[in-house]
Motif scaffolding. Structure first.
Motif, PDB file in Angstrom:
ATOM      1  N   UNK A 346       0.837  -1.211   0.000  1.00  0.00           N
ATOM      2  CA  UNK A 346       0.000   0.000   0.000  1.00  0.00           C
ATOM      3  C   UNK A 346       0.872   1.261   0.000  1.00  0.00           C
ATOM      4  N   UNK A 347       1.956   1.238   0.763  1.00  0.00           N
ATOM      5  CA  UNK A 347       2.874   2.389   0.792  1.00  0.00           C
ATOM      6  C   UNK A 347       3.427   2.650  -0.603  1.00  0.00           C
ATOM      7  N   UNK A 348       3.820   1.575  -1.289  1.00  0.00           N
ATOM      8  CA  UNK A 348       4.363   1.711  -2.640  1.00  0.00           C
ATOM      9  C   UNK A 348       3.313   2.283  -3.591  1.00  0.00           C
ATOM     10  N   UNK A 349       2.053   1.860  -3.383  1.00  0.00           N
ATOM     11  CA  UNK A 349       0.974   2.349  -4.249  1.00  0.00           C
ATOM     12  C   UNK A 349       0.512   3.753  -3.844  1.00  0.00           C
ATOM     13  N   UNK A 350       0.982   4.229  -2.688  1.00  0.00           N
ATOM     14  CA  UNK A 350       0.574   5.554  -2.217  1.00  0.00           C
ATOM     15  C   UNK A 350      -0.821   5.558  -1.598  1.00  0.00           C
ATOM     16  N   UNK A 351      -1.186   4.451  -0.950  1.00  0.00           N
ATOM     17  CA  UNK A 351      -2.524   4.335  -0.354  1.00  0.00           C
ATOM     18  C   UNK A 351      -2.422   4.397   1.174  1.00  0.00           C
ATOM     19  N   UNK A 352      -3.280   5.201   1.788  1.00  0.00           N
ATOM     20  CA  UNK A 352      -3.335   5.276   3.252  1.00  0.00           C
ATOM     21  C   UNK A 352      -4.095   4.073   3.802  1.00  0.00           C
ATOM     22  N   UNK A 353      -3.635   3.541   4.939  1.00  0.00           N
ATOM     23  CA  UNK A 353      -4.292   2.367   5.526  1.00  0.00           C
ATOM     24  C   UNK A 353      -4.456   2.551   7.049  1.00  0.00           C
ATOM     25  N   UNK A 354      -5.313   3.503   7.450  1.00  0.00           N
ATOM     26  CA  UNK A 354      -5.404   3.821   8.886  1.00  0.00           C
ATOM     27  C   UNK A 354      -5.791   2.630   9.773  1.00  0.00           C
ATOM     28  N   UNK A 355      -6.697   1.778   9.316  1.00  0.00           N
ATOM     29  CA  UNK A 355      -7.133   0.662  10.180  1.00  0.00           C
ATOM     30  C   UNK A 355      -6.015  -0.371  10.305  1.00  0.00           C
ATOM     31  N   UNK A 356      -5.380  -0.705   9.188  1.00  0.00           N
ATOM     32  CA  UNK A 356      -4.259  -1.654   9.236  1.00  0.00           C
ATOM     33  C   UNK A 356      -3.164  -1.107  10.149  1.00  0.00           C
ATOM     34  N   UNK A 357      -2.892   0.195  10.054  1.00  0.00           N
ATOM     35  CA  UNK A 357      -1.841   0.809  10.888  1.00  0.00           C
ATOM     36  C   UNK A 357      -2.158   0.636  12.376  1.00  0.00           C
TER      37      UNK A 357
END
Ligand code: NAI
Length: 402
Positions: A346-357
């Motif tokens: 997701x980081x590579x794709x530039x996507x935020x992932x608040x729940x996963x974090x």
């Protein structure tokens, strides 16, 4: 000629795989297990009798079949001699040990198969193979094809149920003569079920790994835990509440969104196999689930999950009660070899992932590790994970040119 396959591992899945494959004609099966004295005790069991696999085809159709692998050993050189396919059927934290043990003996055009691969298997396998990676291929299955458990070590394994279908992706080295048809041979080894679906790229299969299920349920159930001793082990799936189901749903949304963003940026890549977890349940456990109306009900009413409990260990002064086991594979495997890898993609794709974090942050504390800091994968223990960044993959170009 004879197809020679090697099964790495000594647990439930390895027993099932070894016994099932040994039933097939023209297939020679060997087993490599490096854990404790498993190779000795399995060998000893085989001196007395063949293995028995009790296969459940349906509620009132079970069958006992006898078969035996030709060799069970802890010697990687003997195990790999002349081998065409190597199955890794162990929890993901044990993959590296097996990869390092076999890599120097691997012949050109060998197929390595993560069964299941769990997220990041390809990165780790390619690294372990080094220059040989170009002459080989690495396949990865999204889950284990069966629910299975050992009844008696080296002697008896129970195959409790088959998945109906199962996704697999294959990453083929540029100098290897293997093709996607190798998966047809694997289908022959497994038999009719599950039916394999070829997933066109390995990034998708990484986002399909089923390691997303356990951590949100663990977090939802235990995030307010203050050390109290329970008198009973709570039901893991049948006990899912709306909050836990909501967390899992959000994790799944973030993963599906990551796939969509990758697809938008790479029009020629097909990420459509990455579907929401509720859709996956409806499809894969179609006949086991009695109430499909929402994720919580689907999990509570999935027959395949009947009676499964939270991982607990003895607790309390009299040793009679239970406390949660945060080092069980629901966190120990599914975070560094699951959510952290997906977060990396997701980081590579530039996507935020608040729940996963949030869930990684909670789980790493229970594990005594540091993977994430804030919302970035910069923790000091990142090398113990299989995030693409650990292997030097930092951009989509890197990811799609392994
Ligand atoms: P398991 O729990 O039976 O594996 C135990 C085996 O792993 C041991 O016998 C040993 O060979 C090896 N092992 C354990 N600790 C080790 C260590 N510290 N170092 C080296 N080796 C060690 O696992 P199982 O059930 O065979 O599952 C394999 C994979 O399939 C896992 O990723 C699991 O999540 C997945 N899976 C299993 C299902 C099942 O029904 N058993 C269903 C769906 C997925």
């Amino acid at each position: 000629g004879t197809l020679k396959i090697l099964v790495c591992g000594g647990g439930n899945g390895a027993h099932c795989m070894a016994a099932l494959a040994s039933c097939r004609p023209h297939v020679e099966v060997r087993v490599l297990t490096l854990y404790k004295d498993e190779a000795e005790s399995w060998t000893k069991a085989l001196e007395e009798d063949d293995m028995t696999i009790s296969i459940t085809y349906s509620e009132n159709h079970t069958e006992d079949v006898k078969s035996r692998p030709s060799l069970v050993t802890k010697d990687p050189e003997k195990a790999t001699d002349g081998i065409h396919m190597i199955f890794f059927t162990v929890p993901a934290f044990a993959h590296e040990q097996y990869l390092n043990a076999i890599s120097k003996y691997v012949l050109d055009n060998t197929l390595l198969i993560g069964l299941p691969g769990q997220a990041g298997f390809e990165f780790q396998a390619v690294k372990a193979l080094g220059t040989k990676a170009k002459q080989c291929a690495v396949a990865s299955f999204e889950s284990l094809p069966w629910a299975c458990r050992i009844m008696e070590f080296g002697r008896h394994v129970q195959l409790l149920g088959f998945k109906e279908s199962l996704g697999a992706a294959i990453l083929i080295g540029s100098k290897s003569n293997l093709t996607a048809h190798s998966l047809d041979i694997i289908q022959f080894i497994f038999g009719e079920n599950p039916v394999f679906k070829v997933i066109n790229n390995y990034v998708a299969i990484n986002l399909m790994a089923k390691s997303i299920i356990h951590p949100p349920l663990m977090y939802g159930r235990w995030r307010g835990y203050k050390g109290e001793v329970l008198q009973e082990k709570p039901l893991f799936y049948q006990g899912v509440d709306e909050e836990q189901a909501g967390l899992l749903s959000k994790v799944s949304d973030e993963v599906v969104n990551t796939a969509k963003v990758i697809q938008d940026k790479r029009k020629n890549i097909d990420m459509s196999a990455v579907i929401h977890i509720l859709d996956w349940y409806r499809e894969y456990y179609c006949h086991e689930i009695s109430d499909h109306s929402c994720l919580m009900k689907a999990m509570q009413t999935n027959k395949a999950y009947d009676g499964l409990l939270h991982p607990m260990k003895p607790g309390g002064d009299d040793g009679k009660g239970f406390i949660p086991d945060f080092h069980y594979r629901y966190t120990r495997e599914d975070v560094p070899f699951g959510l952290v890898v997906m977060k990396g993609i997701a980081e590579i794709a530039g996507v935020e992932t608040p729940t996963i974090d949030t869930i990684i942050t909670w789980a790493q504390k229970q594990l005594g590790k540091e993977f994430i800091v804030g919302n970035r994968l910069t923790g000091k223990d990142m090398n113990e994970t299989r995030a693409p960044q650990v292997y030097g993959f930092e951009t989509l170009d890197h990811l799609f040119h392994v």
